[in-house]
Scaffold this active site. Structure first.
Site, PDB file in Angstrom:
ATOM      1  CG  LEU A   1      -2.103  -0.453   0.859  1.00  0.00           C
ATOM      2  CD1 LEU A   1      -2.855  -1.332   2.623  1.00  0.00           C
ATOM      3  CD2 LEU A   1      -3.195  -0.597   0.021  1.00  0.00           C
ATOM      4  CG  ASP A   2       0.666   3.576  -3.538  1.00  0.00           C
ATOM      5  OD1 ASP A   2       1.471   2.820  -3.481  1.00  0.00           O
ATOM      6  OD2 ASP A   2      -0.296   4.371  -4.240  1.00  0.00           O
ATOM      7  CE1 TYR A   3       5.961   7.841   4.378  1.00  0.00           C
ATOM      8  CE2 TYR A   3       4.756   9.833   3.804  1.00  0.00           C
ATOM      9  CZ  TYR A   3       5.376   8.565   4.503  1.00  0.00           C
ATOM     10  OH  TYR A   3       5.951   9.844   6.195  1.00  0.00           O
TER      11      TYR A   3
ATOM     12  CB  THR B   1      -2.253   3.948   0.306  1.00  0.00           C
ATOM     13  OG1 THR B   1      -2.277   5.056  -1.439  1.00  0.00           O
ATOM     14  CG2 THR B   1      -3.985   3.075   0.066  1.00  0.00           C
TER      15      THR B   1
END
Length: 235
Positions: free
Chosen positions: A102-104, A106
């Site tokens: 999961l993105d930073y 998100t």
């Protein structure tokens, strides 16, 4: 993890003896003979053999669900010294790894485990495991834009697979949408929303298959129960 440490944890030999086995050219990583004593491997994904027999970790399999907050990277370590999701997990002796990313910026459902086979099946596109997200985007997408999103968009030279998107609500100049994809390319949903002219302002994953985040609080985690583990192994 260093190769000789992994071998020792698998019960092959002590670390010192494992180093001798490596030096004798008896160890392969993904089919390639390794003689470098400091060689690092990925215990979840690399295939390690000794005398052409695959070795595997003996440690207990652990399955964790987390509600990842924004501001954490989904890696074991970070070269920029940012906080990682492993900083949120305490008091377990097994070494676990994030399943996918999961993105930073998100948040939401993240699985962590030391079960490499399960992790592979959950993240590889050929198994088509659906991931569900709730996103807030700028503006109000019209049906034509939603159809483009559903049918596939060119992102970084790649046409995305078919996806689902549904507008849940719109207030002023923002909309809340529900998105389902079974790919997981870098910042894919954000790039897809940019492509149809509705940039994401917030993004949260709420489900993987039928496994839902539920009421788990942000920054918290728990072990999966037997029923949940059985379900994930079936999909």
């Amino acid at each position: 993890m260093r190769l000789q440490k992994f071998m020792a944890q698998c019960g092959i030999a002590s670390r010192r003896k494992s180093e001798e086995i490596i030096a004798d050219k008896r160890v392969k990583v993904n089919g390639i003979i390794i003689t470098e004593l400091g060689h690092k491997i990925d215990p979840l994904h690399d295939i390690i053999t000794v005398d052409n027999k695959r070795i595997k970790h003996r440690e207990k399999k652990v399955y964790i669900i987390m509600n990842k907050p924004k501001g954490y990277v989904t890696t074991v370590s970070d070269e920029y010294n940012r906080k990682t999701v492993l900083d949120l997990i305490k008091n377990i002796k097994e070494r676990v790894y994030p399943v996918g990313r999961l993105d930073y910026d998100t948040s939401g459902l993240l699985l962590l485990t030391n079960d490499g086979e399960l992790a592979y099946r959950l993240i590889h596109p050929k198994y088509e495991v659906v991931k569900t997200y709730i996103a807030t985007v700028k503006g109000k997408p019209i049906e034509e834009e939603l159809e483009r999103f559903r049918n596939g968009l060119e992102i970084d030279g790649h046409i995305t697979s078919e996806a689902e998107i549904e507008v849940l609500s719109s207030i002023n100049d923002k909309s809340v949408v529900k998105i389902q994809i079974h790919e997981g390319k870098n910042r894919q949903i954000r790039k897809m929303c940019d492509k149809i002219g509705h940039p994401v302002t917030s993004l949260k994953r709420i489900a993987i298959g039928d496994l839902e985040l539920g009421t788990l609080k942000k920054g918290c985690w728990r072990f999966l129960n037997d029923k949940e583990i059985e379900y994930l192994k079936k999909i």
